[in-house]
Design a protein around this motif. Structure first.
Motif, PDB file in Angstrom:
ATOM      1  N   SER A 287       0.826  -1.209   0.000  1.00  0.00           N
ATOM      2  CA  SER A 287       0.000   0.000   0.000  1.00  0.00           C
ATOM      3  C   SER A 287       0.859   1.258   0.000  1.00  0.00           C
ATOM      4  CB  SER A 287      -0.940  -0.018   1.209  1.00  0.00           C
ATOM      5  OG  SER A 287      -1.706   1.163   1.277  1.00  0.00           O
ATOM      6  N   LEU A 290       2.460   1.730  -3.445  1.00  0.00           N
ATOM      7  CA  LEU A 290       1.476   2.185  -4.421  1.00  0.00           C
ATOM      8  C   LEU A 290       0.943   3.581  -4.096  1.00  0.00           C
ATOM      9  CD1 LEU A 290      -0.534  -1.150  -4.841  1.00  0.00           C
ATOM     10  CD2 LEU A 290       1.026  -0.120  -6.506  1.00  0.00           C
ATOM     11  N   ARG A 291       1.252   4.093  -2.898  1.00  0.00           N
ATOM     12  CA  ARG A 291       0.774   5.416  -2.448  1.00  0.00           C
ATOM     13  C   ARG A 291      -0.747   5.520  -2.600  1.00  0.00           C
ATOM     14  NH1 ARG A 291       4.836   9.072  -1.578  1.00  0.00           N
ATOM     15  NH2 ARG A 291       6.909   8.488  -2.361  1.00  0.00           N
ATOM     16  N   THR A 292      -1.445   4.579  -1.997  1.00  0.00           N
ATOM     17  CA  THR A 292      -2.903   4.555  -2.112  1.00  0.00           C
ATOM     18  C   THR A 292      -3.563   5.736  -1.412  1.00  0.00           C
ATOM     19  OG1 THR A 292      -3.197   3.216  -0.110  1.00  0.00           O
ATOM     20  CG2 THR A 292      -2.871   2.033  -2.184  1.00  0.00           C
ATOM     21  N   GLU A 294      -4.814   5.760   1.471  1.00  0.00           N
ATOM     22  CA  GLU A 294      -5.833   5.311   2.420  1.00  0.00           C
ATOM     23  C   GLU A 294      -5.303   4.147   3.244  1.00  0.00           C
ATOM     24  OE1 GLU A 294      -8.850   6.401   3.184  1.00  0.00           O
ATOM     25  OE2 GLU A 294      -8.828   8.042   1.731  1.00  0.00           O
ATOM     26  N   ARG A 314     -11.722   2.618   1.691  1.00  0.00           N
ATOM     27  CA  ARG A 314     -10.438   1.966   1.955  1.00  0.00           C
ATOM     28  C   ARG A 314     -10.291   0.670   1.147  1.00  0.00           C
ATOM     29  NH1 ARG A 314     -10.460   3.100   8.535  1.00  0.00           N
ATOM     30  NH2 ARG A 314     -10.393   5.387   8.325  1.00  0.00           N
ATOM     31  N   ALA A 317      -9.621   1.760  -2.559  1.00  0.00           N
ATOM     32  CA  ALA A 317      -8.292   2.355  -2.749  1.00  0.00           C
ATOM     33  C   ALA A 317      -7.181   1.322  -2.664  1.00  0.00           C
ATOM     34  CB  ALA A 317      -8.064   3.449  -1.702  1.00  0.00           C
ATOM     35  N   ASN A 318      -7.420   0.207  -1.941  1.00  0.00           N
ATOM     36  CA  ASN A 318      -6.359  -0.766  -1.678  1.00  0.00           C
ATOM     37  C   ASN A 318      -6.552  -2.107  -2.381  1.00  0.00           C
ATOM     38  OD1 ASN A 318      -4.356   0.312   0.494  1.00  0.00           O
ATOM     39  ND2 ASN A 318      -6.378   0.984   1.201  1.00  0.00           N
ATOM     40  N   SER A 320      -5.440  -3.184  -5.105  1.00  0.00           N
ATOM     41  CA  SER A 320      -4.151  -3.670  -5.613  1.00  0.00           C
ATOM     42  C   SER A 320      -3.218  -4.105  -4.490  1.00  0.00           C
ATOM     43  CB  SER A 320      -3.465  -2.583  -6.448  1.00  0.00           C
ATOM     44  OG  SER A 320      -4.261  -2.234  -7.571  1.00  0.00           O
ATOM     45  N   SER A 321      -3.487  -3.652  -3.272  1.00  0.00           N
ATOM     46  CA  SER A 321      -2.623  -4.000  -2.141  1.00  0.00           C
ATOM     47  C   SER A 321      -2.897  -5.412  -1.626  1.00  0.00           C
ATOM     48  CB  SER A 321      -2.816  -2.994  -0.996  1.00  0.00           C
ATOM     49  OG  SER A 321      -2.569  -1.681  -1.444  1.00  0.00           O
TER      50      SER A 321
END
Length: 585
Positions: A287, A290-292, A294, A314, A317-318, A320-321
């Motif tokens: 996270s 990737l600079r999400t 959130e 959240r 936004a995440n 991909s995390s």
């Protein structure tokens, strides 16, 4: 000792150009100097700044006194100061009074080579009780003869232990047209929550500081039936907390079938992240890369306002995390659901932003109706199926406010929104005027007795003509109806901006509109939400939760009163669950 501004602003990271005020959410440019931040504190939050400044000065004097005493070989004052510091530590932590008598704690203190011996538990308790007595005396002086105030109250109940706590905050407006806020205290009750038990708790709290519930004008609470019944029983205006209403909108929206399916997936992912520490650490690292922007989604308290929105935001936004982890695959969004969740986040963002504004202590109850109308207009612009469903949910809550007589009275006395077309829905501004006059008839000036147009031998020409044509409205003896007409006319040419303080208008125009200005000091005190009380129990959860080793109910009442509320708010905001999981661990 750090600058006092960091009690109001979140410290920036090295790359941040802006800092946010935790009191009003305003962002200011940060120039590696606190001058502009200090100016904001003094202009927007002067009372809180003054109180913190006083505490800082007092602390500096105490520390200076301690050092001087020690340098002179007189350690007695230093010992007393340490006793007091220990007592305040117990007030602001989860420690019991008996900590001071714990042998391991005493060995720890002795390891520093200090001659100071921690006082007994009874001595600590006595100090805290003395501090509470000072707090009560100060309130009695500040609230002497106070009437027409608004009470903000909320409760915490432990059904297993069969007890409850109720809080009381008071909002009022001074003769100088300055709104003041006071924390009165908390009161414990045993048994089930009823109007009678809550009434008894509030009466005792108010009586302790020398005021009466019968002198209260309004109550701001959440939608609990027992709290709204409290207002009816005591003939108080009732204002439904704007943040609680916003949360009800979030919850109702989340029950739409396709929204509910996505929410369940988000909850399952959040539960997995909470339960699996190793995977969580890896997700956190990803996270960050990737600079999400959130935190990872984690389970939030069901009583947390806007938990639905925060979980959606959240999760989305995440994606991909955590999306590469096999265990969460059953809870990933389908290709059709991904744009739908994005739409949900976008639809709910205006409501969340308004809710954050209503949480502020500087909010006004009269803000709430136009806030929700603005959100409705913003959501309507999406023109989607989900958008239309959300609009219907919001309209239902708007209608509830428009049916509330107190909201109409608030609206007509707030010069920023008074007489704005479309604000009151099916009701009219004439309805609002009549409600105001009927409710405050005893405050209305008696109708002036008209004498001859000329009241002096010196009244000739222009003066005589104006008196004859304009009558009493040209002077200071206008009837209430004429004063309202003058008020309307004044707003047509000089309406204050919505971002301004409505009381500034009344302070300026008190002589022109004396009756309405007087009513504004009674009515406009009410805040937009009961966030203050909700936050109080969140801050002091350990003190009132028996299962976490809380003290007796009487001790809890004292402990909550002694902790400085500004420090407590700073502490809970720093520990807020908006933080990352890494910080939580």
């Amino acid at each position: 000792m750090g600058s006092i501004v960091w009690n109001f602003f979140i410290r920036p990271s090295s790359e941040d150009d802006f800092v946010k005020c935790v009191r009003c959410d305003k962002s200011l440019k940060f120039y590696n100097s606190t001058s502009n931040l200090l100016a904001h504190m003094k202009s927007k939050h002067y009372d809180e700044y003054k109180r913190l400044r006083k505490m800082r000065d007092s602390s500096d004097k105490r520390l200076t006194s301690d050092k001087k005493s020690e340098s002179l070989g007189d350690s007695q004052n230093s010992m007393v100061s340490r006793d007091n510091l220990l007592a305040r530590f117990i007030c602001t932590s989860g420690s019991a009074f008996r900590l001071s008598e714990n042998n391991e704690f005493r060995d720890f203190v002795a390891s520093f080579g200090s001659e100071w011996t921690p006082p007994s538990a009874n001595t600590v308790k006595r100090y805290i009780e003395n501090e509470n007595d000072k707090f009560v005396r100060m309130l009695r002086a500040d609230l002497k003869d106070k009437k027409d105030f608004t009470i903000v109250t909320d409760g915490y109940s432990d059904r297993k232990k069969d007890y409850s706590f109720y809080s009381a905050h008071l909002y009022c407006i001074e003769k100088s047209f300055e709104r003041k806020h006071f924390f009165i205290g908390i009161k414990s009750t045993e048994g089930s929550c009823t109007v009678s038990t809550i009434s008894s708790s509030l009466i005792q709290l108010l009586d302790k500081v020398g005021i009466r519930l019968s002198d209260c004008l309004a109550a701001t609470t959440d939608g609990a039936r027992v709290l709204s019944s409290l207002s009816s029983t005591h003939r108080l205006f009732h204002f439904h907390c704007g943040c609680h209403v916003a949360n009800l909108i979030f919850e109702e929206f989340s029950k739409i079938p396709k929204v509910k399916r996505m929410l369940n997936k988000a909850k399952n992912v959040a539960s997995y992240i909470r339960a699996h520490r190793i995977d969580r650490e890896e997700m956190i690292q990803k996270s960050r890369l990737l600079r999400t922007g959130e935190p990872l989604p984690v389970p939030l308290s069901p009583t947390r306002w806007a938990s639905v929105f925060l979980l959606f935001k959240r999760y989305y936004a995440n994606i991909s995390s955590f999306g590469a982890f096999v265990e969460v695959q059953p809870f990933m969004l389908t290709p059709a659901e991904q744009p739908l969740m994005k739409e949900c986040v976008e639809l709910l963002t205006p409501l969340y932003n308004v809710m954050k504004q209503m949480e502020s202590n500087d909010s006004w109850a009269s803000d709430v109706l136009p806030h929700f109308l603005g959100v409705k207009d913003e959501v309507s612009e999406f023109g989607t199926v989900l958008g239309r469903k959300l609009v219907k949910i919001i309209e239902k809550r708007i209608s509830d406010y428009q049916d509330n007589d107190f909201v109409l009275i608030l609206s007509v006395l707030d010069p920023r929104i008074a007489f704005v077309p479309g604000l009151l829905g099916k009701r009219s501004w004439k309805d609002a005027e009549e409600l105001l006059l009927n409710r405050f008839q005893q405050d209305a000036p008696s109708k002036p007795v008209l004498s001859n147009p000329s009241t002096s031998d010196d009244d000739h020409g222009l003066i005589r003509f104006l008196q004859k044509q304009l009558g009493p409205s040209a002077g200071q003896n206008a009837t209430v109806e004429e004063e309202i007409i003058n008020y309307r006319a004044l707003l047509n040419s000089n309406r204050p901006t919505f971002s301004s303080d409505p009381l500034s208008f009344w302070k300026t125009n008190e002589k022109k509109l004396p009756f309405l200005a007087g009513l504004s000091k009674k009515v406009l005190a009410a805040p937009a939400s009961s966030a203050e009380s909700e936050r109080l129990f969140r801050i002091n959860y350990w003190k009132v939760n028996a299962e976490n080793g809380a003290e007796s109910s009487e001790s809890c009442e004292t402990l909550v009163s002694v902790e400085d509320e500004d420090d407590a708010v700073d502490r809970i905001e720093n520990e807020d669950d908006d933080m990352t999981i890494a910080d939580e661990d």
